[in-house]
Design a protein around this motif. Sequence first.
Motif, PDB file in Angstrom:
ATOM      1  N   SER A  51       9.096   9.888 -11.251  1.00  0.00           N
ATOM      2  CA  SER A  51       8.113   9.747 -10.177  1.00  0.00           C
ATOM      3  C   SER A  51       7.811   8.288  -9.857  1.00  0.00           C
ATOM      4  O   SER A  51       7.980   7.402 -10.697  1.00  0.00           O
ATOM      5  CB  SER A  51       6.819  10.473 -10.571  1.00  0.00           C
ATOM      6  OG  SER A  51       7.065  11.837 -10.836  1.00  0.00           O
ATOM      7  N   ASP A  52       7.339   8.057  -8.632  1.00  0.00           N
ATOM      8  CA  ASP A  52       6.936   6.708  -8.221  1.00  0.00           C
ATOM      9  C   ASP A  52       5.608   6.324  -8.860  1.00  0.00           C
ATOM     10  O   ASP A  52       5.378   5.171  -9.190  1.00  0.00           O
ATOM     11  CB  ASP A  52       6.773   6.640  -6.697  1.00  0.00           C
ATOM     12  CG  ASP A  52       8.037   7.021  -5.958  1.00  0.00           C
ATOM     13  OD1 ASP A  52       9.112   6.541  -6.357  1.00  0.00           O
ATOM     14  OD2 ASP A  52       7.947   7.803  -4.994  1.00  0.00           O
ATOM     15  N   TYR A  68      -0.938  15.909  -4.531  1.00  0.00           N
ATOM     16  CA  TYR A  68      -0.681  16.232  -3.129  1.00  0.00           C
ATOM     17  C   TYR A  68      -1.356  15.213  -2.210  1.00  0.00           C
ATOM     18  O   TYR A  68      -0.740  14.702  -1.266  1.00  0.00           O
ATOM     19  CB  TYR A  68      -1.186  17.641  -2.809  1.00  0.00           C
ATOM     20  CG  TYR A  68      -1.043  18.014  -1.352  1.00  0.00           C
ATOM     21  CD1 TYR A  68       0.172  18.436  -0.830  1.00  0.00           C
ATOM     22  CD2 TYR A  68      -2.140  17.910  -0.485  1.00  0.00           C
ATOM     23  CE1 TYR A  68       0.308  18.762   0.519  1.00  0.00           C
ATOM     24  CE2 TYR A  68      -2.022  18.230   0.859  1.00  0.00           C
ATOM     25  CZ  TYR A  68      -0.795  18.653   1.352  1.00  0.00           C
ATOM     26  OH  TYR A  68      -0.673  18.956   2.693  1.00  0.00           O
ATOM     27  N   ASP A  71       0.144  11.639  -2.728  1.00  0.00           N
ATOM     28  CA  ASP A  71       1.446  11.536  -2.065  1.00  0.00           C
ATOM     29  C   ASP A  71       1.288  11.367  -0.551  1.00  0.00           C
ATOM     30  O   ASP A  71       1.976  10.553   0.072  1.00  0.00           O
ATOM     31  CB  ASP A  71       2.285  12.786  -2.336  1.00  0.00           C
ATOM     32  CG  ASP A  71       2.736  12.898  -3.783  1.00  0.00           C
ATOM     33  OD1 ASP A  71       2.516  11.934  -4.547  1.00  0.00           O
ATOM     34  OD2 ASP A  71       3.297  13.943  -4.159  1.00  0.00           O
ATOM     35  N   ASN A  77       5.904   9.677  -4.411  1.00  0.00           N
ATOM     36  CA  ASN A  77       6.028  10.874  -5.237  1.00  0.00           C
ATOM     37  C   ASN A  77       5.277  10.665  -6.546  1.00  0.00           C
ATOM     38  O   ASN A  77       5.670   9.847  -7.372  1.00  0.00           O
ATOM     39  CB  ASN A  77       7.516  11.160  -5.519  1.00  0.00           C
ATOM     40  CG  ASN A  77       7.710  12.302  -6.490  1.00  0.00           C
ATOM     41  OD1 ASN A  77       6.928  13.248  -6.523  1.00  0.00           O
ATOM     42  ND2 ASN A  77       8.752  12.211  -7.295  1.00  0.00           N
ATOM     43  N   SER A  78       4.174  11.392  -6.718  1.00  0.00           N
ATOM     44  CA  SER A  78       3.342  11.193  -7.914  1.00  0.00           C
ATOM     45  C   SER A  78       3.380  12.430  -8.807  1.00  0.00           C
ATOM     46  O   SER A  78       3.765  13.520  -8.387  1.00  0.00           O
ATOM     47  CB  SER A  78       1.895  10.878  -7.519  1.00  0.00           C
ATOM     48  OG  SER A  78       1.305  11.980  -6.861  1.00  0.00           O
ATOM     49  N   TYR A  79       2.945  12.233 -10.054  1.00  0.00           N
ATOM     50  CA  TYR A  79       2.852  13.349 -10.996  1.00  0.00           C
ATOM     51  C   TYR A  79       1.680  13.087 -11.938  1.00  0.00           C
ATOM     52  O   TYR A  79       1.459  11.960 -12.383  1.00  0.00           O
ATOM     53  CB  TYR A  79       4.136  13.526 -11.798  1.00  0.00           C
ATOM     54  CG  TYR A  79       4.182  14.865 -12.507  1.00  0.00           C
ATOM     55  CD1 TYR A  79       4.694  15.992 -11.864  1.00  0.00           C
ATOM     56  CD2 TYR A  79       3.672  15.017 -13.792  1.00  0.00           C
ATOM     57  CE1 TYR A  79       4.710  17.233 -12.488  1.00  0.00           C
ATOM     58  CE2 TYR A  79       3.677  16.252 -14.421  1.00  0.00           C
ATOM     59  CZ  TYR A  79       4.195  17.350 -13.767  1.00  0.00           C
ATOM     60  OH  TYR A  79       4.202  18.584 -14.383  1.00  0.00           O
ATOM     61  N   LYS A 186       2.136  19.896  -9.813  1.00  0.00           N
ATOM     62  CA  LYS A 186       2.557  18.583 -10.300  1.00  0.00           C
ATOM     63  C   LYS A 186       1.608  18.064 -11.388  1.00  0.00           C
ATOM     64  O   LYS A 186       1.195  16.915 -11.392  1.00  0.00           O
ATOM     65  CB  LYS A 186       2.673  17.591  -9.139  1.00  0.00           C
ATOM     66  CG  LYS A 186       3.735  17.989  -8.116  1.00  0.00           C
ATOM     67  CD  LYS A 186       3.804  17.040  -6.932  1.00  0.00           C
ATOM     68  CE  LYS A 186       4.640  15.830  -7.236  1.00  0.00           C
ATOM     69  NZ  LYS A 186       4.908  15.007  -6.052  1.00  0.00           N
TER      70      LYS A 186
END
Length: 317
Positions: A51-52, A68, A71, A77-79, A186
């Motif tokens: 992820s970013d 969500y 992002d 793109n996160s987690y 996520k």
Amino acid sequence: MKKFIGNIILFCSIIITILYLLDYTITKGLRKTHFHTFNNLTKIYNSELNSDLIINGSSAAKFQLSPYLLDSILELNSYNLGMEGVGFIPQNLQSDLYLKYNKKPKIVLQILGDFELFRRDGLIGYMQFSPYLNMDEVKKVTKMYKGFSVLDYYIPFIRYYGSPFDIIDGFFSFFGLELRKPTGYKGYFEQDLKWNSAFDKFKKNYKDGRFIKMDPESMKLFEIYIAKCKKSKINIFFVYPPNYYEYNQYIKNQDEIISYYTKISKKYQVPFLNYSNNPLSLSKEYFYDSQHLNKKGAELFTKILSEDIKKIIEDSK
């Protein structure tokens, strides 16, 4: 007598062989399952994230930050790797495993709270580490806490005894069938709840307030972790989410804890986004207990945080 001893040896050999086969099957299966207990470590171990932006922290991360929204606002793109009920040492272990099996993120949000550097005796949710006990780094950390017994590290399959659903899940996952499906988004678990009675119990138990001792080993590891992020050129942010305002009055050394985070942020030049006095903290409407925002509060907070991070990033260009 020789025959008797031979039969015992044969019997023990059969039992050990069965235990090894069971251990191999269940462990391999649980390393593939995406049921929420094991989901984050499954994705980490199988290099599924990359992820970013990574969110590290305890339940203050897991229940309060929506990937969500992050992002959509930050266009990345996160987690969310939040771990319920644990302090920084297990968080650091998970972070190390992430970097071992996935590409490094551009941004890390380290969610901080009053208990982040407090060290509990027990490891809440310790079974999530059960498929990885053969790893030296996992063994080292889990041995620091109550949870696994000595036998769990040296006798195959024993660590799964007493967890029938995990055994069944691991067995079927080994053959590519996931009985228990993942939940959350996520790594984020929204809490669509109203204010509960937990704070009343807290006030009753701590009428004179509570002093939270910061663990020296956790503090040392915390600085090592920050230095490592800086060396790897990962943009790390400290984030202290809002608590319900009345709760803050019961933590005797909260100012000392926040001052420590402030000192470390200056030492390593890490932005510290402190929301302890954010207007959200004034209303029970946004919380389900004194330390956790509900779905409505979490979404508002994520939007506020995302915009603040976006501004910092844009200003640094």
